[in-house]
Design a protein around this motif. Structure first.
Motif, short mmCIF file in Angstrom:
data_model
loop_
_atom_site.label_atom_id
_atom_site.label_comp_id
_atom_site.label_asym_id
_atom_site.label_seq_id
_atom_site.Cartn_x
_atom_site.Cartn_y
_atom_site.Cartn_z
N PHE A 1 0.98 -1.12 0.20
CA PHE A 1 0.19 0.45 0.03
C PHE A 1 0.69 0.77 0.38
O PHE A 1 0.43 2.24 0.28
CB PHE A 1 -0.38 0.33 1.45
CG PHE A 1 -1.98 -0.41 0.83
CD1 PHE A 1 -3.49 0.23 0.47
CD2 PHE A 1 -2.21 -2.40 1.59
CE1 PHE A 1 -4.10 -1.26 -0.30
CE2 PHE A 1 -2.88 -2.74 1.65
CZ PHE A 1 -4.69 -2.12 0.54
N GLU A 2 1.91 1.13 0.07
CA GLU A 2 2.36 2.07 0.17
C GLU A 2 2.73 3.12 -1.34
O GLU A 2 3.64 1.76 -2.22
CB GLU A 2 4.36 2.16 0.71
CG GLU A 2 4.22 1.79 2.23
CD GLU A 2 3.81 3.63 2.87
OE1 GLU A 2 4.29 4.34 1.86
OE2 GLU A 2 3.33 2.56 3.96
N PRO A 3 3.17 3.98 -1.72
CA PRO A 3 3.67 4.47 -3.18
C PRO A 3 4.26 4.11 -3.62
O PRO A 3 5.51 4.35 -2.97
CB PRO A 3 3.45 6.31 -3.10
CG PRO A 3 3.65 6.61 -1.85
CD PRO A 3 3.18 5.18 -0.72
N GLN B 1 -6.90 5.47 -1.95
CA GLN B 1 -7.37 7.04 -1.31
C GLN B 1 -8.91 7.64 -2.30
O GLN B 1 -9.35 8.43 -2.04
CB GLN B 1 -6.47 7.94 -2.59
CG GLN B 1 -4.98 8.31 -1.70
CD GLN B 1 -3.86 8.41 -2.41
OE1 GLN B 1 -3.48 8.16 -4.32
NE2 GLN B 1 -2.65 9.54 -1.95
N THR C 1 -2.42 1.89 -3.68
CA THR C 1 -2.45 3.52 -3.04
C THR C 1 -3.52 3.82 -3.79
O THR C 1 -4.36 4.83 -2.97
CB THR C 1 -0.74 3.77 -3.43
OG1 THR C 1 0.59 3.11 -3.16
CG2 THR C 1 -0.81 5.21 -2.38
#
Length: 593
Positions: free
Chosen positions: A390-392, A415, A411
């Protein structure tokens, strides 16, 4: 700048009240020492009193007060004292202990015979010491100091022979209190300046951290796009070189052409996802919630993904909870963005699952929200790998080897889900599989229309006369090919001025205007078209933008009905046309196709 509150700390620093408490805490050991030094003098003076038993009791009370105050000073060094409200109560209690000790000395002095006035003055001096040590914190100064001064003053004024001394003492006490208030005022100003300085330092630190995050994001963006663009374009260039006969290469086979097309499509997907993620990171990504038939949307997406799943030998199923099928209502979300999120989740499940099955479950959860679960029997992820996913710009190396992507899909999906009032959660088990759950608001009284179609089928139902205003020849040729593939007739204009001239003489169903053109920019051209007389001013307009939020805002403000971001695909063109045809003119909240 807003003045910090008395107790609650401002962002990034201590409040004025907390700083005052800390200053008073720093003085308390000295107060303890001062009263400890006063104890022998008090014992000596009291020993001359006629009532020795009373003096002994007073001495014991004084010692107990000193011990209790010593315990308070030690408690203030403990972690429990971190709560400013609790510490404030304890410090007030410690001050009142000394006020009570001074009051009992004054009461004892009344029966001390010739040493009465000496003991009362000694008690009054101890009370003035309380004024000094309570000066940093205003509540303590206003409560403890008067309580400490009251006993000796009452004792002095209680007898006629000490009235003159009492009046002199009253003047000294008033001066001490005035000086205490002056000192408190000066300290409060210093504390306020310190609190503001802490706030400014915290804001500066936040800005510096935001700048560092932006720099890291841009660096990751450049690195990711560099790799994806280089890899994708290398394969496309190789196939094009073979097709042109350069270097004596043989003509490319159908498999090579298919691979080059896949590489180009992957590159377009990466670019679109990256632009969406950057727009969302800047807080400029907008959604338009409306009733959506998520069940129909899921079934359409599963139908599109089934050939890819079948090619890998995977079973792809859709399960709709019976209670949902029997319930009226619809999810409230942006139809385009919800499709984008679900398509990405289903596509990921199919892409990363080697054997087994992928199942999509749609139901209402306990909170009354619509939950879409995408469950697969893929390799699974550990908790740390799931957090990385889930980290960019982060990809799980163990599972993503040999696959394309920028590491932004999850990610961006989370959002978008939160922008629509929902959420995206996930859990996984290593070697078992993963489950990604999209939650969306659900309205039991809403009614959804048919799901937004992704392909050209909807656009082909009506043949349109489209004016295309695009100054770059390659982009114009590509857009013309997409529009003609959808069955539309295209009239091309190479500038905004030429588009206005053609709009005056041609009977048009739709206009597609590039946001950046020589002479008249896109929003200027759109504004001029909307200002025309007759039916031409009501013609639906699609604005072609590059990804700059300012371009989108300017075009929508000028009167565009829909936005189409470059680079474009046939489904994106079809969605933009459908959006423009269904929209009211000059809508201000259209989504980007």
């Amino acid at each position: 700048m807003r003045q910090p509150s008395a107790i609650e700390p401002p962002r990034g620093g201590l409040s004025v009240g907390e700083q005052a408490l800390q200053a008073q805490t720093a003085l308390l050991p000295y107060a303890l020492a001062a009263f400890g030094i006063c104890l022998p003098a008090y014992v000596w003076a009291g020993s001359h009193a006629p009532n020795a038993a009373w003096m002994s009791v007073s001495f014991v009370i004084f010692a107990i007060g000193w011990g209790a105050f010593y315990a308070v000073v030690n408690w203030l060094k403990q972690p429990q004292a971190a709560d400013p409200r609790r510490r404030a109560r304890v410090q007030l209690m410690g001050g009142l202990i000394w006020a009570a000790a001074i009051a009992q000395i004054a009461a004892f002095a009344q029966g001390a015979g010739p040493f009465r006035e000496s003991l009362l003055l000694a008690a009054l001096g101890a009370a003035v010491v309380c004024v000094v040590f309570t000066a940093p914190w205003l509540p303590s100064l206003l409560i403890v100091a008067p309580a400490a001064l009251a006993g000796p003053l009452i004792g002095l004024f209680s007898r006629t022979e000490s009235r003159e001394l009492a009046q002199i003492s009253w003047g000294a006490v008033a001066l001490a209190l005035a000086l205490g208030l002056v000192v408190n005022r000066i300290l409060r100003r210093q504390f306020a300046l310190a609190a503001e300085r802490e706030v400014l330092m915290a804001e500066r630190a936040e800005q510096a951290e935001a700048a560092r995050r932006l720099a890291r994001s841009k660096s990751d963006l450049v690195a990711t796009l560099g790799d994806e663009i280089r890899n994708g374009l290398t394969g496309v260039a190789h196939v094009l070189a073979a097709a042109s006969g350069r270097g004596g290469r043989a003509a490319p086979s159908r498999a090579q052409l298919s691979a080059a097309l896949d590489a180009a499509n992957d590159l377009l997907s990466v670019l679109e996802t990256t632009l969406d993620a950057e727009t969302a990171e800047a807080g400029r990504l907008t959604v338009r919630p409306q009733p959506v038939d998520v069940v129909g949307l899921v079934r359409d997406l599963a139908l599109l993904a089934r050939p890819q799943a079948a090619a890998k030998g995977l079973e792809l199923r859709v399960h709709v909870a019976p209670e949902l099928a029997a319930t009226s209502g619809a999810a409230v979300a942006d139809p385009v963005r919800s499709r984008q999120v679900l398509a990405g989740l289903i596509g990921n499940a199919v892409k990363f699952t080697v054997r087994g099955r992928v199942e999509v479950r749609v139901a209402l959860n306990e909170a009354g929200r619509l939950a879409v679960e995408i469950v697969d029997t893929g390799p699974g992820l550990t908790d740390d790998e799931l957090a990385v996913a889930f980290e960019p710009f982060q990809r799980v190396a163990r599972t993503s080897a040999g696959t394309t992507g920028a590491g932004l899909g999850l990610t961006l999906a989370r959002q978008l889900a939160r922008l629509m009032g929902g959420d995206l959660r996930a859990h996984s088990a290593l070697g078992v599989g993963s489950c990604f759950t999209l939650e969306l608001p659900f309205d039991r009284h809403a009614s959804a229309g048919p799901p937004l179609e992704a392909g050209p089928a909807k656009a082909e139902r009506r043949r349109l006369r489209v004016l295309l205003a695009e100054d770059e020849a390659l982009n114009a040729a590509m857009l013309r090919a997409h529009l003609e593939q959808l069955g539309h007739q295209v009239v091309h204009a190479a500038s905004g001025q030429r588009a206005i001239e053609l709009a005056r003489v041609c009977d048009l169903d739709l206009m597609m205007i590039d946001a950046r053109m020589p002479g008249l920019d896109g929003h200027e051209t759109i504004g001029a078209l909307r200002a025309m007389d007759g039916q031409a001013a009501l013609t639906p307009i699609v604005a072609l933008i590059g990804g700059d939020p300012d371009e989108a805002r300017d075009c929508l403000a000028a009167g565009a009905d829909a936005l189409l971001r470059k680079p474009v695909t046939v489904p994106a063109v079809a969605r933009a046309i459908a959006e423009a045809l269904a929209s009211e003119p000059a809508a201000n909240d259209r989504v980007v196709a």
